[in-house]
Scaffold this active site. Structure first.
Site, PDB file in Angstrom:
ATOM      1  N   ARG A 138     -13.300  27.939  -3.388  1.00 26.46           N
ATOM      2  CA  ARG A 138     -12.687  28.060  -4.680  1.00 26.46           C
ATOM      3  C   ARG A 138     -13.640  28.244  -5.748  1.00 26.46           C
ATOM      4  NH1 ARG A 138      -7.810  25.376  -4.765  1.00 26.46           N
ATOM      5  NH2 ARG A 138      -7.864  24.143  -6.578  1.00 26.46           N
ATOM      6  N   GLY A 198      -8.223  17.792  -7.547  1.00 25.96           N
ATOM      7  CA  GLY A 198      -7.374  17.562  -8.848  1.00 25.96           C
ATOM      8  C   GLY A 198      -5.967  17.679  -8.798  1.00 25.96           C
ATOM      9  N   SER A 254     -10.188  11.958  -7.376  1.00 29.70           N
ATOM     10  CA  SER A 254     -11.049  13.102  -8.278  1.00 29.70           C
ATOM     11  C   SER A 254     -11.102  12.446  -9.545  1.00 29.70           C
ATOM     12  CB  SER A 254     -10.271  14.525  -8.224  1.00 29.70           C
ATOM     13  OG  SER A 254     -10.478  15.239  -9.362  1.00 29.70           O
ATOM     14  N   GLN A 307     -14.820  10.544  -7.290  1.00 28.73           N
ATOM     15  CA  GLN A 307     -15.666  11.669  -7.192  1.00 28.73           C
ATOM     16  C   GLN A 307     -15.802  11.679  -8.847  1.00 28.73           C
ATOM     17  OE1 GLN A 307     -13.800  14.880  -8.559  1.00 28.73           O
ATOM     18  NE2 GLN A 307     -15.816  15.675  -8.889  1.00 28.73           N
ATOM     19  N   LYS A 332     -21.934  16.221  -3.309  1.00 32.64           N
ATOM     20  CA  LYS A 332     -21.136  16.950  -2.777  1.00 32.64           C
ATOM     21  C   LYS A 332     -21.239  18.588  -3.222  1.00 32.64           C
ATOM     22  CE  LYS A 332     -15.952  17.678  -2.413  1.00 32.64           C
ATOM     23  NZ  LYS A 332     -15.610  18.667  -3.020  1.00 32.64           N
ATOM     24  N   TYR A 348     -17.157  14.473 -11.942  1.00 26.99           N
ATOM     25  CA  TYR A 348     -17.757  15.903 -12.539  1.00 26.99           C
ATOM     26  C   TYR A 348     -18.446  15.205 -13.720  1.00 26.99           C
ATOM     27  CZ  TYR A 348     -14.723  18.836  -9.813  1.00 26.99           C
ATOM     28  OH  TYR A 348     -13.897  19.797  -8.898  1.00 26.99           O
ATOM     29  N   THR A 372     -20.148  15.677  -7.561  1.00 25.03           N
ATOM     30  CA  THR A 372     -19.779  17.318  -7.143  1.00 25.03           C
ATOM     31  C   THR A 372     -20.702  17.867  -8.019  1.00 25.03           C
ATOM     32  OG1 THR A 372     -17.320  16.550  -6.654  1.00 25.03           O
ATOM     33  CG2 THR A 372     -18.021  18.956  -7.054  1.00 25.03           C
ATOM     34  N   PRO A 379     -11.768  14.739  -2.449  1.00 22.09           N
ATOM     35  CA  PRO A 379     -11.166  14.589  -3.842  1.00 22.09           C
ATOM     36  C   PRO A 379     -10.393  15.870  -4.243  1.00 22.09           C
ATOM     37  CG  PRO A 379     -13.581  14.872  -4.043  1.00 22.09           C
ATOM     38  CD  PRO A 379     -13.094  14.692  -2.418  1.00 22.09           C
ATOM     39  N   HIS A 423     -16.632  23.883  -1.847  1.00 17.14           N
ATOM     40  CA  HIS A 423     -15.537  23.501  -2.746  1.00 17.14           C
ATOM     41  C   HIS A 423     -14.087  24.320  -2.026  1.00 17.14           C
ATOM     42  CE1 HIS A 423     -15.124  21.509  -6.729  1.00 17.14           C
ATOM     43  NE2 HIS A 423     -13.750  21.955  -6.447  1.00 17.14           N
TER      44      HIS A 423
HETATM   45  C1  LIG Z   1      -6.278  21.722  -4.856  1.00 20.24           C
HETATM   46  C2  LIG Z   1      -7.573  21.418  -4.600  1.00 20.24           C
HETATM   47  C3  LIG Z   1      -8.371  20.828  -5.679  1.00 20.24           C
HETATM   48  C4  LIG Z   1      -9.739  20.378  -5.509  1.00 20.24           C
HETATM   49  N1  LIG Z   1     -10.282  19.571  -6.621  1.00 20.24           N
HETATM   50  C5  LIG Z   1     -11.312  18.987  -6.313  1.00 20.24           C
HETATM   51  C6  LIG Z   1     -12.092  18.060  -7.213  1.00 20.24           C
HETATM   52  O1  LIG Z   1     -11.288  17.846  -8.312  1.00 20.24           O
HETATM   53  N2  LIG Z   1     -13.275  17.742  -7.134  1.00 20.24           N
HETATM   54  C7  LIG Z   1     -13.955  17.981  -6.054  1.00 20.24           C
HETATM   55  O2  LIG Z   1     -15.242  17.586  -6.172  1.00 20.24           O
HETATM   56  N3  LIG Z   1     -13.481  19.096  -5.287  1.00 20.24           N
HETATM   57  C8  LIG Z   1     -12.176  19.253  -5.320  1.00 20.24           C
HETATM   58  N4  LIG Z   1     -11.713  20.337  -4.351  1.00 20.24           N
HETATM   59  C9  LIG Z   1     -12.423  20.698  -3.265  1.00 20.24           C
HETATM   60  C10 LIG Z   1     -12.404  19.682  -1.916  1.00 20.24           C
HETATM   61  O3  LIG Z   1     -12.732  18.418  -2.453  1.00 20.24           O
HETATM   62  C11 LIG Z   1     -12.719  20.063  -0.819  1.00 20.24           C
HETATM   63  O4  LIG Z   1     -14.191  20.401  -0.997  1.00 20.24           O
HETATM   64  C12 LIG Z   1     -12.267  21.391  -0.120  1.00 20.24           C
HETATM   65  O5  LIG Z   1     -10.666  20.988  -0.398  1.00 20.24           O
HETATM   66  C13 LIG Z   1     -12.334  21.224   1.344  1.00 20.24           C
HETATM   67  O6  LIG Z   1     -11.729  22.377   1.859  1.00 20.24           O
HETATM   68  P1  LIG Z   1     -10.442  22.274   2.647  1.00 20.24           P
HETATM   69  O7  LIG Z   1      -9.488  22.096   1.392  1.00 20.24           O
HETATM   70  O8  LIG Z   1     -10.282  23.631   3.462  1.00 20.24           O
HETATM   71  O9  LIG Z   1     -10.315  21.186   3.609  1.00 20.24           O
HETATM   72  C14 LIG Z   1     -10.267  20.547  -4.439  1.00 20.24           C
HETATM   73  C15 LIG Z   1      -9.758  21.310  -3.478  1.00 20.24           C
HETATM   74  C16 LIG Z   1      -8.413  21.836  -3.626  1.00 20.24           C
HETATM   75  C17 LIG Z   1      -7.818  22.573  -2.240  1.00 20.24           C
END
Ligand SMILES: Cc1cc2nc3c(=O)[nH]c(=O)nc-3n(C[C@H](O)[C@H](O)[C@H](O)COP(=O)(O)O)c2cc1C
Length: 381
Positions: free
Chosen positions: A279, A80, A107, A128, A252, A130, A156, A78, A276
């Site tokens: 992040r 955003g 997401s 997913q 998650k 929040y 998450t 997922p 995440h």
């Molecule tokens: C641009 C972006 C937006 C994301 N938004 C969400 C989100 O809305 N909900 C969530 O559970 N994880 C979010 N994530 C985390 C991803 O679900 C995931 O855990 C992560 O991207 C995995 O790492 P990778 O980008 O190295 O594959 C986001 C990641 C990125 C890169």
């Protein structure tokens, strides 16, 4: 058109074709980005054991994730604002995933809504969640996911407050972008992106706008998160959500063995070892480093998956060998989407599948389900 052979090629194209604020949103971590970097670099330290003169015919990467058939143990994570990387991005990514035979997870903070994706796909996708302070809104969101026949809820737990991402603050990230002079100048260099956006009406957070009451400044992710997300979330809320949802539940954002045990006790069907994508808590351990301990602790009691740092099919195989029964990819598919829309997401999945399949053969296997830790070189994991 350049010849695309790997995920890095897609990243370069994505950067070229998408406004800076959205590319930066995808390709960044929090604070110093050390966890973001180690998610990738820790994969590189793990080495394979090569096997020769073994039959490599009739290979398969097919398996199941929470009982669902998948072409390979990979799902689209997922993410955003995906519909800002490319017009109607979530719909396009879901279509590519469906055709390839891997799960797509939408997401809460998507641009296309649950209903938009359901109307444009034929197979169930995952949603997913929040958790926000407004529990009435959460109840309605879960009802909408049920009505759209989503086949799993991914809850998450690692983002009740937002990890500070310097680039987003400096770029003034909003959806849609504010028409400031720097943004207009930047968008003028991305004409295909602009045309795509002019051709769709999906340009804001459609799971939320018109559904949540008392929504303040919705366009800014950081201020909205600060206002609406519930920092008091706890494991009894997880129980409440599990009851409301009644279907397959995936937790998650687990990095700690004690939390993994609590996830098992919550009755979830799977947990995702995840930071995440680097992040949230900068300085946290990489996902691939955290994986073996969590598999040892709870791997017999729950399906353990991981995400973070996967940039090739080789990484998927390493995660599998260390006990992950599924993986998720975030940025790789966003790079594909930003580069070429649906065709780019398909390309991303093809690249990863091919790398997974060939690497599996080199390590002496024809069926991913038979692959164990033995394919990894001792002392490197
Ligand atoms: C641009 C972006 C937006 C994301 N938004 C969400 C989100 O809305 N909900 C969530 O559970 N994880 C979010 N994530 C985390 C991803 O679900 C995931 O855990 C992560 O991207 C995995 O790492 P990778 O980008 O190295 O594959 C986001 C990641 C990125 C890169």
């Amino acid at each position: 058109m350049p010849v695309i052979t790997n995920i890095e090629d897609l990243r370069i194209l994505h950067k070229k074709r998408t406004p800076k604020m959205f590319y930066d949103y995808a390709d960044s971590g929090s604070w110093t980005e050390s966890t973001y970097r180690s998610n990738e670099s820790d994969f590189q330290k793990i080495k394979f054991r090569q096997k020769v003169a073994v039959n490599m015919e009739n290979r398969t990467t097919k398996t199941q994730m929470i009982g669902q058939d998948v072409a390979m143990p990979v799902a689209l994570a997922p993410t955003g604002l995906t519909g800002m990387q490319y017009a109607d991005g979530e719909i396009l990514a879901a279509k590519a995933a469906e055709k390839f035979g891997v799960p797509f997870c939408l997401s809460t903070m998507s641009i296309c809504s649950i209903e938009d994706v359901a109307e444009n796909t034929t197979k169930p996708f995952w949603f997913q969640l929040y958790v926000m302070k407004d529990r009435g809104f959460i109840e309605r969101l879960i009802e909408r996911a049920k009505a759209a026949k989503c086949s799993a809820l991914v809850l998450t737990l690692d983002l009740q407050i937002l990890g500070q991402r310097h680039k987003d603050l400096k770029n003034g990230l909003t959806a849609p972008p504010k028409l400031t002079i720097p943004n207009i100048l930047d968008m003028m260099t991305k004409p295909a992106w602009c045309l795509g956006m002019l051709g769709t009406h999906r340009r804001t957070f459609r799971n939320i706008v018109g559904h949540a009451t008392g929504v303040g400044n919705m366009s800014s992710l950081s201020s909205w998160t600060a206002e609406q997300f519930d920092p008091a979330l706890n494991w009894s809320d997880v129980e409440w959500i599990k009851k409301l949802w009644g279907g397959k539940l995936i937790i998650k954002g687990i990095l700690d063995e004690g939390d993994a045990r609590l996830a098992v006790n919550s009755g979830a069907d799977a947990l995702i070892v995840s930071n995440h994508g680097g992040r949230q808590l900068d300085g946290a351990v990489s996902s691939i480093q955290a994986l073996p301990g969590i598999v040892d602790a709870v791997g017999k009691d729950i399906e353990v998956w991981m995400d973070g740092g996967i940039r090739s099919g080789q990484d998927v195989l390493k995660a599998w060998a260390l006990g992950a029964r599924g993986t998720m990819i975030g940025r790789p598919f966003l790079y594909g989407l930003g580069a070429m829309g649906e065709a780019g997401v398909t390309k991303c999945l093809e690249i990863i599948h091919k790398e997974l399949d060939i690497t599996m053969a080199f390590t002496g296997h024809r069926d991913i389900k038979q692959v164990t830790k033995d394919i990894l070189y001792p002392g490197t994991f």
